[in-house]
Design a protein around this motif. Structure first.
Motif, PDB file in Angstrom:
ATOM      1  N   GLU A  32     -64.046  15.942 -24.510  1.00 25.23           N
ATOM      2  CA  GLU A  32     -63.267  16.476 -25.550  1.00 25.23           C
ATOM      3  C   GLU A  32     -62.525  15.424 -26.189  1.00 25.23           C
ATOM      4  O   GLU A  32     -62.159  15.481 -27.539  1.00 25.23           O
ATOM      5  CB  GLU A  32     -62.549  17.856 -25.199  1.00 25.23           C
ATOM      6  CG  GLU A  32     -63.145  19.060 -24.552  1.00 25.23           C
ATOM      7  CD  GLU A  32     -63.824  19.776 -25.657  1.00 25.23           C
ATOM      8  OE1 GLU A  32     -63.569  19.590 -26.965  1.00 25.23           O
ATOM      9  OE2 GLU A  32     -64.903  20.448 -25.457  1.00 25.23           O
ATOM     10  N   ASN A  33     -61.848  14.771 -25.571  1.00 27.16           N
ATOM     11  CA  ASN A  33     -61.010  13.544 -26.156  1.00 27.16           C
ATOM     12  C   ASN A  33     -61.350  12.461 -25.169  1.00 27.16           C
ATOM     13  O   ASN A  33     -61.102  12.137 -24.215  1.00 27.16           O
ATOM     14  CB  ASN A  33     -59.618  13.975 -26.005  1.00 27.16           C
ATOM     15  CG  ASN A  33     -58.680  12.911 -26.494  1.00 27.16           C
ATOM     16  OD1 ASN A  33     -58.893  12.606 -27.647  1.00 27.16           O
ATOM     17  ND2 ASN A  33     -57.652  12.442 -25.904  1.00 27.16           N
ATOM     18  N   LYS A  34     -61.871  11.282 -25.879  1.00 28.93           N
ATOM     19  CA  LYS A  34     -62.037  10.360 -25.315  1.00 28.93           C
ATOM     20  C   LYS A  34     -60.811   9.091 -25.222  1.00 28.93           C
ATOM     21  O   LYS A  34     -59.830   9.221 -26.187  1.00 28.93           O
ATOM     22  CB  LYS A  34     -63.076   9.298 -26.207  1.00 28.93           C
ATOM     23  CG  LYS A  34     -64.474   9.714 -26.269  1.00 28.93           C
ATOM     24  CD  LYS A  34     -65.394   8.889 -26.746  1.00 28.93           C
ATOM     25  CE  LYS A  34     -66.791   9.750 -26.817  1.00 28.93           C
ATOM     26  NZ  LYS A  34     -67.872   8.600 -27.305  1.00 28.93           N
ATOM     27  N   SER A  35     -60.778   8.482 -24.286  1.00 29.35           N
ATOM     28  CA  SER A  35     -59.317   7.553 -23.824  1.00 29.35           C
ATOM     29  C   SER A  35     -59.702   6.362 -24.737  1.00 29.35           C
ATOM     30  O   SER A  35     -58.153   5.728 -24.784  1.00 29.35           O
ATOM     31  CB  SER A  35     -59.201   7.410 -22.422  1.00 29.35           C
ATOM     32  OG  SER A  35     -60.444   6.513 -22.202  1.00 29.35           O
ATOM     33  N   GLY A  36     -60.577   6.082 -25.267  1.00 34.28           N
ATOM     34  CA  GLY A  36     -60.674   4.705 -25.788  1.00 34.28           C
ATOM     35  C   GLY A  36     -60.915   3.566 -24.920  1.00 34.28           C
ATOM     36  O   GLY A  36     -61.156   2.459 -25.164  1.00 34.28           O
ATOM     37  N   ASP A  37     -61.222   4.191 -23.635  1.00 38.74           N
ATOM     38  CA  ASP A  37     -61.828   3.079 -22.532  1.00 38.74           C
ATOM     39  C   ASP A  37     -63.167   3.788 -21.884  1.00 38.74           C
ATOM     40  O   ASP A  37     -62.813   4.964 -21.242  1.00 38.74           O
ATOM     41  CB  ASP A  37     -60.754   2.827 -21.710  1.00 38.74           C
ATOM     42  CG  ASP A  37     -61.296   1.873 -20.335  1.00 38.74           C
ATOM     43  OD1 ASP A  37     -61.782   2.303 -19.635  1.00 38.74           O
ATOM     44  OD2 ASP A  37     -60.989   0.491 -20.759  1.00 38.74           O
ATOM     45  N   SER A  38     -64.028   3.088 -21.909  1.00 35.35           N
ATOM     46  CA  SER A  38     -65.283   3.855 -21.467  1.00 35.35           C
ATOM     47  C   SER A  38     -65.295   4.010 -19.962  1.00 35.35           C
ATOM     48  O   SER A  38     -65.827   5.037 -19.239  1.00 35.35           O
ATOM     49  CB  SER A  38     -66.774   2.836 -21.883  1.00 35.35           C
ATOM     50  OG  SER A  38     -66.448   1.501 -21.379  1.00 35.35           O
ATOM     51  N   LEU A  40     -62.734   4.529 -18.059  1.00 37.18           N
ATOM     52  CA  LEU A  40     -62.013   5.864 -17.657  1.00 37.18           C
ATOM     53  C   LEU A  40     -62.659   7.108 -17.927  1.00 37.18           C
ATOM     54  O   LEU A  40     -62.870   8.083 -17.466  1.00 37.18           O
ATOM     55  CB  LEU A  40     -60.580   5.702 -18.456  1.00 37.18           C
ATOM     56  CG  LEU A  40     -59.753   6.893 -18.348  1.00 37.18           C
ATOM     57  CD1 LEU A  40     -59.449   7.133 -16.918  1.00 37.18           C
ATOM     58  CD2 LEU A  40     -58.607   6.950 -19.015  1.00 37.18           C
ATOM     59  N   ASN A  41     -63.426   6.892 -19.279  1.00 42.02           N
ATOM     60  CA  ASN A  41     -64.164   8.277 -19.645  1.00 42.02           C
ATOM     61  C   ASN A  41     -65.334   8.367 -18.768  1.00 42.02           C
ATOM     62  O   ASN A  41     -65.598   9.663 -18.189  1.00 42.02           O
ATOM     63  CB  ASN A  41     -64.857   7.921 -21.006  1.00 42.02           C
ATOM     64  CG  ASN A  41     -63.829   7.887 -22.115  1.00 42.02           C
ATOM     65  OD1 ASN A  41     -62.503   8.523 -21.999  1.00 42.02           O
ATOM     66  ND2 ASN A  41     -64.240   7.244 -23.166  1.00 42.02           N
ATOM     67  N   VAL A  68     -59.652  19.454 -18.448  1.00 39.06           N
ATOM     68  CA  VAL A  68     -58.866  18.796 -17.328  1.00 39.06           C
ATOM     69  C   VAL A  68     -58.564  17.472 -18.144  1.00 39.06           C
ATOM     70  O   VAL A  68     -59.447  16.753 -18.668  1.00 39.06           O
ATOM     71  CB  VAL A  68     -59.716  18.557 -16.341  1.00 39.06           C
ATOM     72  CG1 VAL A  68     -58.856  17.737 -15.015  1.00 39.06           C
ATOM     73  CG2 VAL A  68     -60.065  19.679 -15.541  1.00 39.06           C
ATOM     74  N   ALA A  69     -57.380  16.862 -18.105  1.00 38.17           N
ATOM     75  CA  ALA A  69     -56.893  15.813 -18.672  1.00 38.17           C
ATOM     76  C   ALA A  69     -56.958  14.415 -17.385  1.00 38.17           C
ATOM     77  O   ALA A  69     -56.296  14.910 -16.269  1.00 38.17           O
ATOM     78  CB  ALA A  69     -55.486  15.736 -19.126  1.00 38.17           C
ATOM     79  N   PHE A  70     -57.514  13.613 -17.903  1.00 34.51           N
ATOM     80  CA  PHE A  70     -57.436  12.423 -16.737  1.00 34.51           C
ATOM     81  C   PHE A  70     -56.592  11.326 -17.501  1.00 34.51           C
ATOM     82  O   PHE A  70     -56.975  10.922 -18.760  1.00 34.51           O
ATOM     83  CB  PHE A  70     -58.681  11.846 -16.325  1.00 34.51           C
ATOM     84  CG  PHE A  70     -59.667  12.854 -15.708  1.00 34.51           C
ATOM     85  CD1 PHE A  70     -59.659  12.906 -14.435  1.00 34.51           C
ATOM     86  CD2 PHE A  70     -60.356  13.967 -16.225  1.00 34.51           C
ATOM     87  CE1 PHE A  70     -60.273  13.639 -13.552  1.00 34.51           C
ATOM     88  CE2 PHE A  70     -61.219  14.758 -15.647  1.00 34.51           C
ATOM     89  CZ  PHE A  70     -61.218  14.680 -14.212  1.00 34.51           C
TER      90      PHE A  70
END
Length: 76
Positions: A32-38, A40-41, A68-70
């Motif tokens: 739903e929301n990418k972290s900007g780091d592949s 971590l995603n 869920v947020a990571f």
């Protein structure tokens, strides 16, 4: 500890959504929301897939949607 995670900002989060079905299996997994780091995603997506199957849902509940947020806080 992965060296690449140490460079991430604690504010960077990846949000994964998915449905838990009546039997505990999951479907409709998506970021739903990418972290900007592949990395971590990808790690977040694998964590959700690895956690399945969940316990069967209680009687009367056919599916349950979760988001869920990571974040890298515990990975440094």
């Amino acid at each position: 500890k992965h060296p690449k995670f140490s460079k991430l900002k604690l504010s960077e989060e990846c949000h994964i959504s998915f449905k838990v079905l009546k039997n505990g299996s999951i479907e409709a997994i998506k970021i739903e929301n990418k972290s900007g780091d592949s990395l971590l995603n990808e790690t977040a997506m694998n964590a959700v897939k690895t956690a399945a199957p969940f316990k069967a849902l209680p009687e009367g509940i056919d599916e349950y949607k979760l988001i869920v947020a990571f974040n890298p806080e515990g990975l440094k």
